[in-house]
Design a protein around this motif. Structure first.
Motif, PDB file in Angstrom:
ATOM      1  N   UNK B 115       0.871  -1.188   0.000  1.00  0.00           N
ATOM      2  CA  UNK B 115       0.000   0.000   0.000  1.00  0.00           C
ATOM      3  C   UNK B 115       0.903   1.231   0.000  1.00  0.00           C
ATOM      4  N   UNK B 116       1.160   1.766  -1.188  1.00  0.00           N
ATOM      5  CA  UNK B 116       2.197   2.795  -1.336  1.00  0.00           C
ATOM      6  C   UNK B 116       1.736   4.203  -0.963  1.00  0.00           C
ATOM      7  N   UNK B 117       0.475   4.530  -1.252  1.00  0.00           N
ATOM      8  CA  UNK B 117      -0.001   5.898  -0.996  1.00  0.00           C
ATOM      9  C   UNK B 117      -1.342   5.833  -0.265  1.00  0.00           C
ATOM     10  N   UNK B 118      -1.827   6.979   0.184  1.00  0.00           N
ATOM     11  CA  UNK B 118      -3.133   7.013   0.856  1.00  0.00           C
ATOM     12  C   UNK B 118      -4.236   6.541  -0.090  1.00  0.00           C
ATOM     13  N   UNK B 119      -4.078   6.820  -1.383  1.00  0.00           N
ATOM     14  CA  UNK B 119      -5.092   6.372  -2.341  1.00  0.00           C
ATOM     15  C   UNK B 119      -5.175   4.845  -2.363  1.00  0.00           C
ATOM     16  N   UNK B 120      -4.082   4.178  -2.031  1.00  0.00           N
ATOM     17  CA  UNK B 120      -4.112   2.708  -1.985  1.00  0.00           C
ATOM     18  C   UNK B 120      -5.073   2.225  -0.905  1.00  0.00           C
ATOM     19  N   UNK B 121      -5.189   2.988   0.184  1.00  0.00           N
ATOM     20  CA  UNK B 121      -6.136   2.618   1.236  1.00  0.00           C
ATOM     21  C   UNK B 121      -7.560   2.720   0.681  1.00  0.00           C
ATOM     22  N   UNK B 122      -7.795   3.742  -0.137  1.00  0.00           N
ATOM     23  CA  UNK B 122      -9.092   3.841  -0.817  1.00  0.00           C
ATOM     24  C   UNK B 122      -9.320   2.669  -1.759  1.00  0.00           C
ATOM     25  N   UNK B 123      -8.296   2.358  -2.553  1.00  0.00           N
ATOM     26  CA  UNK B 123      -8.435   1.282  -3.552  1.00  0.00           C
ATOM     27  C   UNK B 123      -8.611  -0.073  -2.875  1.00  0.00           C
ATOM     28  N   UNK B 124      -7.933  -0.284  -1.755  1.00  0.00           N
ATOM     29  CA  UNK B 124      -8.070  -1.560  -1.050  1.00  0.00           C
ATOM     30  C   UNK B 124      -9.509  -1.712  -0.539  1.00  0.00           C
ATOM     31  N   UNK B 125     -10.018  -0.674   0.105  1.00  0.00           N
ATOM     32  CA  UNK B 125     -11.387  -0.750   0.623  1.00  0.00           C
ATOM     33  C   UNK B 125     -12.390  -0.947  -0.495  1.00  0.00           C
ATOM     34  N   UNK B 126     -12.232  -0.150  -1.535  1.00  0.00           N
ATOM     35  CA  UNK B 126     -13.226  -0.177  -2.606  1.00  0.00           C
ATOM     36  C   UNK B 126     -13.110  -1.444  -3.460  1.00  0.00           C
ATOM     37  N   UNK B 127     -11.897  -1.736  -3.942  1.00  0.00           N
ATOM     38  CA  UNK B 127     -11.735  -2.855  -4.883  1.00  0.00           C
ATOM     39  C   UNK B 127     -11.505  -4.200  -4.180  1.00  0.00           C
ATOM     40  N   UNK B 128     -10.551  -4.232  -3.263  1.00  0.00           N
ATOM     41  CA  UNK B 128     -10.202  -5.509  -2.624  1.00  0.00           C
ATOM     42  C   UNK B 128     -11.359  -5.986  -1.734  1.00  0.00           C
ATOM     43  N   UNK B 129     -11.872  -5.084  -0.899  1.00  0.00           N
ATOM     44  CA  UNK B 129     -13.020  -5.470  -0.083  1.00  0.00           C
ATOM     45  C   UNK B 129     -14.253  -5.674  -0.957  1.00  0.00           C
ATOM     46  N   UNK B 130     -14.366  -4.878  -2.008  1.00  0.00           N
ATOM     47  CA  UNK B 130     -15.488  -5.054  -2.940  1.00  0.00           C
ATOM     48  C   UNK B 130     -15.481  -6.445  -3.553  1.00  0.00           C
ATOM     49  N   UNK B 131     -14.299  -6.887  -3.971  1.00  0.00           N
ATOM     50  CA  UNK B 131     -14.178  -8.230  -4.551  1.00  0.00           C
ATOM     51  C   UNK B 131     -14.448  -9.290  -3.484  1.00  0.00           C
ATOM     52  N   UNK B 132     -13.906  -9.054  -2.276  1.00  0.00           N
ATOM     53  CA  UNK B 132     -14.117 -10.018  -1.184  1.00  0.00           C
ATOM     54  C   UNK B 132     -15.601 -10.144  -0.871  1.00  0.00           C
ATOM     55  N   UNK B 133     -16.324  -9.022  -0.891  1.00  0.00           N
ATOM     56  CA  UNK B 133     -17.751  -9.066  -0.561  1.00  0.00           C
ATOM     57  C   UNK B 133     -18.521  -9.891  -1.592  1.00  0.00           C
ATOM     58  N   UNK B 134     -18.201  -9.709  -2.873  1.00  0.00           N
ATOM     59  CA  UNK B 134     -18.883 -10.492  -3.914  1.00  0.00           C
ATOM     60  C   UNK B 134     -18.704 -11.991  -3.634  1.00  0.00           C
TER      61      UNK B 134
END
Lengths: 94, 312
Positions: B115-134
């Motif tokens: 997780x290189x930048x603060x935006x990565x925290x956004x991307x992890x929540x949105x995309x990684x957790x989004x994928x996990x939720x599906x």
């Protein structure tokens, strides 16, 4: 010597797949009797698909006097709920 | 009582869409498959705390820090729900952790990326957790009772994770040119690994057969991946992010998106240990597990002393 036997807590799974939920307690001398009594007392109308019985002495419960101390801290953390976040207009299904 | 006493009872329960419970007789293959899948899931929750934990002290506001802490706390909790559910299959917590440390059990490949930048925290929540939720929503219907119930609890709690991630991305996209660039850069780096989270294509998935026969899995890797893409593309468009896939296009006929080739060589390389953070993630887990040993010893010693005192 007369005895009322040990106290056991009864948990019923109402239908396959759901959680076991506490229903009440029974007195019994051993596991088999506890299950039998739980069946007779708590599931006369098809209330359950599975029973758990646990000796009451093995249940550790929190005290109601501690309820504020234990559960208050969650009250001001509304960001744990999805409704805290405002979604951009037009964004679907989050 | 409907305890399952034979393998044919087991199959009957599976065929009737009834949950299997811990005390039911079950085929060894069912038990083994579940232990592998559920422990991998548990390990993923716990290892997943690392890339985000890295940002707690650098969160850009108190609000952001509180939210991130709450999210990471949830991941720890989800790991514990899943370990407990796995233990109902007759394996101990010690064995599960040992398997992780020896590399016999895996965790989600996605956490081998930094997780290189603060935006990565956004991307992890949105995309990684989004994928996990599906994935997890579909696992609410898995055949093993304790797993299914853990999934219900997790899905209910996790809905805020994706929203907070999306909010970070949306806010950055409303910000300066540098912030927008940072958000798009995070999107570019996390999009493909997120698609890889669903695992190999159905035609190449080594575990798919058993998993479907036993109704452990209810939807295939490709079905779940498609579902994720279809719901995420619109969310990206609304906030002005570009999906880093030039081949992505709406397919009118199948009413969903066609996407470009996934780089499976990268997937295989990262999963076999060559990702940017594999070593770091495992070293960290082993280090803190070992450093915590004295705490476990101390509480045991205290419990034994108390029991002796009560016995006297």
């Amino acid at each position: 010597m007369d005895t009322q036997l040990d106290l056991w807590e009864v948990f019923i799974q109402s239908k396959a797949g759901s959680h076991h939920v506490h229903a009440g307690s029974v007195h019994a001398s051993d596991e088999a009797m506890a299950l039998q009594n739980a069946r007779d007392i708590y599931t006369r109308r098809n209330e359950g698909s599975s029973l758990w019985v646990v000796p009451a002495k093995y249940i550790t419960a929190s005290s109601s006097a501690d309820a504020d101390m234990l559960f208050d801290p969650a009250n001001d953390k509304i960001y744990r709920h999805p409704t805290f976040y405002i979604m951009p207009e037009g964004a679907k299904q989050i | 009582m409907d305890a399952v006493h034979t393998i044919s009872d087991f199959q009957h329960k599976i065929d009737s869409d009834l949950n299997i419970e811990p005390k039911d007789v079950m085929p060894d293959k069912y038990r083994t498959h579940l232990i592998r899948q559920m422990s991998q899931h548990a390990h993923s929750e716990v290892i997943g705390m690392q890339p985000e934990g890295n940002w707690i002290t650098r969160a850009p506001s108190l609000r952001a820090k509180q939210i991130l802490l709450a999210k990471i706390q949830d991941e720890g909790g989800h790991g514990l729900y899943l370990y407990s559910a796995t233990e109902t299959l007759g394996i101990s917590r010690d064995e599960l952790i040992q398997q992780l440390h020896e590399g016999k059990a895996k965790y989600s490949n996605i956490f081998n990326y930094p997780a290189l930048t603060w935006a990565d925290i956004g991307a992890i929540g949105w995309l990684v957790d989004g994928a996990a939720i599906v994935n997890q929503v579909s696992l609410q219907r898995t055949s093993y009772g304790p797993y299914a119930r853990a999934m219900f609890r997790i899905c209910k709690e996790e809905s805020f994770h994706q929203r907070q991630g999306y909010e970070i991305m949306a806010n950055m996209m409303k910000g300066t040119a540098a912030q927008r660039e940072m958000a798009q850069d995070a999107m570019n780096r996390w999009w493909w690994p997120s698609l890889m989270m669903f695992g190999p294509h159905d035609s190449d998935s080594p575990h798919t057969g058993d998993a479907f026969q036993y109704k452990i899995k209810r939807k295939s890797n490709d079905e779940l991946r498609q579902k994720f893409i279809d719901k995420t593309v619109q969310q990206a468009e609304v906030i002005g992010l570009t999906i880093p896939d030039p081949s992505l296009k709406w397919n009118e006929e199948k009413e969903s998106y066609d996407h470009g080739e996934i780089n499976w060589d990268e997937f295989k390389s990262v999963i076999s240990g060559n990702g940017p953070c594999n070593k770091q993630r495992m070293d960290h887990h082993i280090k803190y597990h070992q450093e915590g040993a004295w705490v476990r010893e101390a509480v045991n010693a205290y419990a034994q002393r108390t029991q002796r005192a009560e016995a006297n």
